[in-house]
Design a protein around this motif. Structure first.
Motif, mmCIF file in Angstrom:
data_model
loop_
_atom_site.group_PDB
_atom_site.id
_atom_site.type_symbol
_atom_site.label_atom_id
_atom_site.label_comp_id
_atom_site.label_asym_id
_atom_site.label_seq_id
_atom_site.Cartn_x
_atom_site.Cartn_y
_atom_site.Cartn_z
ATOM 1 N N PHE A 1 0.678 -1.312 -0.111
ATOM 2 C CA PHE A 1 0.076 0.102 0.168
ATOM 3 C C PHE A 1 0.973 1.299 -0.008
ATOM 4 O O PHE A 1 0.475 2.291 -0.652
ATOM 5 C CB PHE A 1 -0.997 0.032 1.174
ATOM 6 N N TYR A 2 2.127 1.229 0.802
ATOM 7 C CA TYR A 2 2.804 2.124 0.626
ATOM 8 C C TYR A 2 3.322 2.722 -0.593
ATOM 9 O O TYR A 2 3.376 3.711 -1.164
ATOM 10 C CB TYR A 2 4.030 2.131 1.825
ATOM 11 N N ARG B 1 2.182 1.660 -3.559
ATOM 12 C CA ARG B 1 1.086 2.285 -4.270
ATOM 13 C C ARG B 1 0.785 3.752 -4.163
ATOM 14 O O ARG B 1 0.571 4.477 -5.016
ATOM 15 C CB ARG B 1 -0.243 1.181 -4.167
ATOM 16 N N MET B 2 0.706 4.113 -2.989
ATOM 17 C CA MET B 2 0.351 5.492 -2.599
ATOM 18 C C MET B 2 1.661 6.381 -3.158
ATOM 19 O O MET B 2 1.376 7.388 -3.789
ATOM 20 C CB MET B 2 0.532 5.642 -0.918
ATOM 21 N N TRP C 1 -1.079 4.966 10.087
ATOM 22 C CA TRP C 1 -1.977 3.882 10.084
ATOM 23 C C TRP C 1 -2.270 3.263 11.328
ATOM 24 O O TRP C 1 -3.474 3.240 11.807
ATOM 25 C CB TRP C 1 -1.410 2.899 9.097
ATOM 26 N N ILE D 1 -5.251 -5.686 7.145
ATOM 27 C CA ILE D 1 -4.756 -6.342 6.036
ATOM 28 C C ILE D 1 -4.672 -7.809 6.267
ATOM 29 O O ILE D 1 -3.623 -8.273 6.995
ATOM 30 C CB ILE D 1 -3.506 -6.028 5.425
ATOM 31 N N GLN E 1 -14.739 -2.635 1.319
ATOM 32 C CA GLN E 1 -14.525 -1.983 2.547
ATOM 33 C C GLN E 1 -15.430 -1.751 3.486
ATOM 34 O O GLN E 1 -15.404 -2.079 4.964
ATOM 35 C CB GLN E 1 -13.581 -0.715 2.169
#
Length: 340
Positions: free
Chosen positions: A2-3, A5-6, A31, A40, A236
């Motif tokens: 996720f990091y 992708r960010m 987070w 996750i 989500q």
């Protein structure tokens, strides 16, 4: 993941260089402090994409480093294509929040039935584990618009007493539009599950045509993600509902509805499905029998042109639109465009 992708999205969308982003350590600290409820899972609950599975299997069987690199590059290109499709929805939902009079953005999907059977108890014993369960199903919609929280969330609960096909999908979509008719905009963008039985069929396409034909919207888009990559923000919502249900004793339908209403950080408006209109029967006399080929494109668009409502499609967001089909302006029957 996720990091990374960010950082990638910040660089692509906002020209922020990787070295200007916060560190991974600070990212995880934020987070843990502000989003402790988001976990996750070690294994995914979603079915894996067949292309991903095949490429990964081919890479595992590859005997040389060069073969592995070639297959890894193909897998990377596939991920890029998927992310490109995902950004179509993400960009549209942001536009809907800033321009609610221009576009209405709705995502619709169903929750896993295994997690909603009642009674559902926090602490099961030998006796309660043998109780007969009543199966429930929850269909969720998210309307992205300019309200506090950026979204309106209707959820529909049914007892599986209606077929879960395109009729139910169309009925719930129309119910959402009717209940929010004061917020109807010029255009409608719908993000739907890539499932032929419920959404990606001639009935849903004809309904989109009708919404333009009868001037409900000037333009309607039906957008789908590739099979195996359809998980989105609505999942989500379902995850939050599932976690809340694990901590709540559910004995009745009313208990379930109250639990769903209190499960998310944005109010969830719950309705019990007490009847379904036979929309398919209404549409069927006006539809062509040999309508086919709708399973492959990911994006369909309907709008009026020269006094007639026309449909165009594209296989991916990077593909050119193909105006292969048109519709009669008197009865919304799809007919093939002449090749001449």
């Amino acid at each position: 993941m996720f990091y990374q992708r960010m950082c990638k999205e910040f660089e692509e969308d906002y020209n922020i260089k990787p070295e200007d982003n916060i560190s991974y350590e600070y990212f995880t600290t934020i987070w843990a402090e502000h989003l402790p409820e988001f976990k996750i899972p070690k294994t995914s609950e979603f079915v894996e994409c067949s292309i991903c599975a095949q490429l990964k299997e081919d890479r595992n069987r590859a005997k040389t480093k060069q073969e592995k690199e070639i297959i890894s590059e193909l897998l990377k290109k596939h991920f890029v294509q998927v992310e490109t499709e995902r950004k179509v929805y993400h960009a549209t939902r942001e536009q809907a929040r800033f321009e609610p009079d221009e576009i209405m953005c709705i995502i619709q999907d169903g929750m896993d039935q295994k997690k909603t059977a009642i009674p559902r108890l926090v602490n099961e014993d030998k006796m309660t584990s043998l109780l007969a369960r009543i199966r429930l199903h929850i269909t969720g919609n998210i309307i992205h618009t300019n309200v506090p929280g950026g979204k309106i969330i209707p959820a529909y609960v049914d007892l599986l007493n209606y077929p879960h096909d395109s009729n139910l999908s169309m009925h719930l979509l129309l119910q959402t539009l009717f209940d929010n008719r004061a917020r109807l905009s010029r255009c409608l963008f719908t993000q739907l599950d890539n499932c032929y039985r419920e959404n990606k069929n001639r009935y849903m396409l004809s309904l989109a045509h009708v919404l333009v034909q009868y001037k409900v919207f000037d333009m309607v888009d039906l957008h789908f993600l590739p099979v195996g990559h359809t998980h989105e923000d609505i999942d989500q919502l379902f995850s939050c509902i599932s976690r809340h249900l694990k901590k709540t004793n559910i004995y009745t339908m009313d208990d379930m509805e109250r639990a769903v209403m209190n499960s998310y950080n944005v109010p969830v408006f719950v309705k019990h499905v007490e009847g379904v209109f036979d929309i398919k029967k209404w549409l069927l006399p006006h539809m062509v029998k040999n309508f086919k080929g709708q399973s492959k494109p990911l994006h369909f668009q309907f709008k009026e042109f020269d006094g007639k409502v026309r449909m165009r499609y594209r296989h991916r967001s990077t593909s050119n639109w193909r105006p292969v089909l048109q519709f009669k302006d008197d009865d919304f029957t799809p007919i093939e465009e002449s090749k001449g």
